[in-house]
Design a protein around this motif. Sequence first.
Motif, PDB file in Angstrom:
ATOM      1  N   ALA A  42      12.290  -2.376 -10.738  1.00  0.00           N
ATOM      2  CA  ALA A  42      11.034  -3.083 -10.989  1.00  0.00           C
ATOM      3  C   ALA A  42       9.829  -2.231 -10.610  1.00  0.00           C
ATOM      4  O   ALA A  42       8.730  -2.437 -11.136  1.00  0.00           O
ATOM      5  CB  ALA A  42      11.015  -4.398 -10.202  1.00  0.00           C
ATOM      6  N   MET A  43      10.030  -1.252  -9.711  1.00  0.00           N
ATOM      7  CA  MET A  43       8.954  -0.348  -9.306  1.00  0.00           C
ATOM      8  C   MET A  43       9.009   0.985 -10.057  1.00  0.00           C
ATOM      9  O   MET A  43       8.347   1.944  -9.672  1.00  0.00           O
ATOM     10  CB  MET A  43       9.004  -0.124  -7.798  1.00  0.00           C
ATOM     11  CG  MET A  43       8.664  -1.367  -6.997  1.00  0.00           C
ATOM     12  SD  MET A  43       8.456  -1.041  -5.212  1.00  0.00           S
ATOM     13  CE  MET A  43      10.170  -0.862  -4.700  1.00  0.00           C
ATOM     14  N   GLY A  44       9.831   1.046 -11.119  1.00  0.00           N
ATOM     15  CA  GLY A  44       9.807   2.224 -11.982  1.00  0.00           C
ATOM     16  C   GLY A  44      10.838   3.284 -11.700  1.00  0.00           C
ATOM     17  O   GLY A  44      10.733   4.408 -12.224  1.00  0.00           O
ATOM     18  N   VAL A  45      11.845   3.004 -10.895  1.00  0.00           N
ATOM     19  CA  VAL A  45      12.888   3.982 -10.580  1.00  0.00           C
ATOM     20  C   VAL A  45      14.067   3.788 -11.534  1.00  0.00           C
ATOM     21  O   VAL A  45      14.499   2.646 -11.729  1.00  0.00           O
ATOM     22  CB  VAL A  45      13.342   3.824  -9.110  1.00  0.00           C
ATOM     23  CG1 VAL A  45      14.545   4.712  -8.796  1.00  0.00           C
ATOM     24  CG2 VAL A  45      12.181   4.119  -8.161  1.00  0.00           C
ATOM     25  N   VAL A  97       9.793   4.607  -1.608  1.00  0.00           N
ATOM     26  CA  VAL A  97      10.829   5.342  -2.334  1.00  0.00           C
ATOM     27  C   VAL A  97      10.405   5.701  -3.763  1.00  0.00           C
ATOM     28  O   VAL A  97      10.595   6.847  -4.197  1.00  0.00           O
ATOM     29  CB  VAL A  97      12.168   4.576  -2.301  1.00  0.00           C
ATOM     30  CG1 VAL A  97      13.175   5.184  -3.279  1.00  0.00           C
ATOM     31  CG2 VAL A  97      12.735   4.562  -0.887  1.00  0.00           C
ATOM     32  N   PRO A  98       9.819   4.783  -4.552  1.00  0.00           N
ATOM     33  CA  PRO A  98       9.418   5.175  -5.916  1.00  0.00           C
ATOM     34  C   PRO A  98       8.430   6.333  -5.928  1.00  0.00           C
ATOM     35  O   PRO A  98       8.494   7.193  -6.821  1.00  0.00           O
ATOM     36  CB  PRO A  98       8.786   3.896  -6.478  1.00  0.00           C
ATOM     37  CG  PRO A  98       9.405   2.790  -5.683  1.00  0.00           C
ATOM     38  CD  PRO A  98       9.566   3.352  -4.303  1.00  0.00           C
ATOM     39  N   TYR A  99       7.532   6.367  -4.979  1.00  0.00           N
ATOM     40  CA  TYR A  99       6.508   7.408  -4.942  1.00  0.00           C
ATOM     41  C   TYR A  99       7.086   8.732  -4.452  1.00  0.00           C
ATOM     42  O   TYR A  99       6.684   9.812  -4.910  1.00  0.00           O
ATOM     43  CB  TYR A  99       5.347   6.934  -4.083  1.00  0.00           C
ATOM     44  CG  TYR A  99       4.821   5.608  -4.573  1.00  0.00           C
ATOM     45  CD1 TYR A  99       3.900   5.546  -5.617  1.00  0.00           C
ATOM     46  CD2 TYR A  99       5.301   4.410  -4.051  1.00  0.00           C
ATOM     47  CE1 TYR A  99       3.449   4.330  -6.107  1.00  0.00           C
ATOM     48  CE2 TYR A  99       4.862   3.185  -4.540  1.00  0.00           C
ATOM     49  CZ  TYR A  99       3.942   3.152  -5.567  1.00  0.00           C
ATOM     50  OH  TYR A  99       3.508   1.955  -6.055  1.00  0.00           O
ATOM     51  N   GLU A 151       0.835  -1.190   0.000  1.00  0.00           N
ATOM     52  CA  GLU A 151       0.000   0.000   0.000  1.00  0.00           C
ATOM     53  C   GLU A 151       0.875   1.248   0.000  1.00  0.00           C
ATOM     54  O   GLU A 151       2.015   1.211   0.472  1.00  0.00           O
ATOM     55  CB  GLU A 151      -0.907   0.018   1.234  1.00  0.00           C
ATOM     56  CG  GLU A 151      -1.840  -1.177   1.349  1.00  0.00           C
ATOM     57  CD  GLU A 151      -2.577  -1.228   2.680  1.00  0.00           C
ATOM     58  OE1 GLU A 151      -2.488  -0.216   3.424  1.00  0.00           O
ATOM     59  OE2 GLU A 151      -3.204  -2.247   2.977  1.00  0.00           O
ATOM     60  N   VAL A 152       0.348   2.331  -0.511  1.00  0.00           N
ATOM     61  CA  VAL A 152       1.020   3.623  -0.460  1.00  0.00           C
ATOM     62  C   VAL A 152       0.027   4.661   0.045  1.00  0.00           C
ATOM     63  O   VAL A 152      -1.073   4.793  -0.508  1.00  0.00           O
ATOM     64  CB  VAL A 152       1.553   4.049  -1.845  1.00  0.00           C
ATOM     65  CG1 VAL A 152       2.199   5.436  -1.762  1.00  0.00           C
ATOM     66  CG2 VAL A 152       2.561   3.045  -2.368  1.00  0.00           C
ATOM     67  N   ASP A 153       0.382   5.376   1.097  1.00  0.00           N
ATOM     68  CA  ASP A 153      -0.483   6.411   1.661  1.00  0.00           C
ATOM     69  C   ASP A 153      -0.072   7.755   1.053  1.00  0.00           C
ATOM     70  O   ASP A 153       0.769   8.469   1.612  1.00  0.00           O
ATOM     71  CB  ASP A 153      -0.354   6.433   3.181  1.00  0.00           C
ATOM     72  CG  ASP A 153      -1.395   7.325   3.844  1.00  0.00           C
ATOM     73  OD1 ASP A 153      -1.914   8.234   3.162  1.00  0.00           O
ATOM     74  OD2 ASP A 153      -1.663   7.125   5.046  1.00  0.00           O
ATOM     75  N   GLN A 154      -0.664   8.097  -0.088  1.00  0.00           N
ATOM     76  CA  GLN A 154      -0.318   9.341  -0.763  1.00  0.00           C
ATOM     77  C   GLN A 154      -0.653  10.555   0.097  1.00  0.00           C
ATOM     78  O   GLN A 154       0.052  11.576   0.054  1.00  0.00           O
ATOM     79  CB  GLN A 154      -1.046   9.429  -2.105  1.00  0.00           C
ATOM     80  CG  GLN A 154      -0.620   8.387  -3.117  1.00  0.00           C
ATOM     81  CD  GLN A 154       0.698   8.740  -3.799  1.00  0.00           C
ATOM     82  OE1 GLN A 154       1.422   9.626  -3.362  1.00  0.00           O
ATOM     83  NE2 GLN A 154       1.021   8.041  -4.869  1.00  0.00           N
TER      84      GLN A 154
END
Length: 353
Positions: A164-167, A136-138, A102-105
């Motif tokens: 793999a997470m887009g970085v 970290v990616p976000y 999960e990511v808490d934006q």
Amino acid sequence: MSTQQPAAAHSRPSRRSVLRTGVAAGAAGVTGAAATAPAAAREESPARGSGARGRSGVRLRWLGVAGWELTFDGHRLLVDPYLTRQRFTDSAGNADMTRKLEVDQRIIDQVLGEHLTGAPEFLLLTHGHWDHIADVPYLLDHPSWRKAEINVLGTETHLHLLKAMGVPGKGRAHRPVPVSGGEVLRHPLQPSGKRTRPDYTVEVVRSLHSQVGGYGFDPYGTLTAPPARPRTLGDLVEGGTLGYQVTVGDRLCVMFLSGTANFAAREVSGATPDVLVLGASGHAAVHDYFARAVKALGRPRVVVPSHHDDMVTPLDDPAVHDSVNRGAVDRLREAVGPGTRVIDPRHLEPFEL
């Protein structure tokens, strides 16, 4: 990840010569003043050799879990910034690595807007578990950071996971930097044809993950290529553990063994940091952990516990300050002995060293 349960439930140069060189170049004759802890936690102490010429100007801020911000003279470094604090246990209180990431934006926006008000020059990863790299990616793609050039240090595995997470992301200037321990990096870079003193140095230290009941931890593993995009907590494997020593000019030296509650004594032998940020929970299988760490590092004047909250109470909930493993802090204070003070940090509240 330190595999603790929530607190509420709860032929190159030798290591010695490299670390001593780093200290001599940056921390010998330290001139920092008394560490100023948050008002609710006055367990501060002057940095080694401090007091004669005023405050050090070096500040720490605990981001919760094993996350830290280090700032001075307009510079900013982050260690393991994890802000989401998602639940990671099942109904019985056991760690559940099948949970979806999960990511808490909302909390990321809030913390970057109110506390981390500038992009870091370095982002230092201690290992690959979700409570260290999942955000970290976000963070790197956040509007307030995405145009910055951020050096992201980690092992081969950590950088494969981030890729793999887009970085680093299309059009981003972020720089993944593979490290394995022993590197001594300067900032800024050495100008061509000139010899200048760096504003600070970052030394990478090989370290160890926490070991709890049963002597192990989960999820473990390493990667030699980027995997499929991680979807669950268990997809983010340890991939080797690192520590970092940041030396600020001739003022202060801070050692981060902050991401886990374990360390490799022979890797840090000869280091004498002024400040030690030390993982404080999840070391049931590690012999005499606190006392050995403090002794191996020359008995720093200041020790700051890390990775000792419940990992899930939201950062904007006033109860987050009550989620700290108080027993771990008390045991650390008992173990460090005379001449060393323990600063008991509060979430998101900066203090000067």
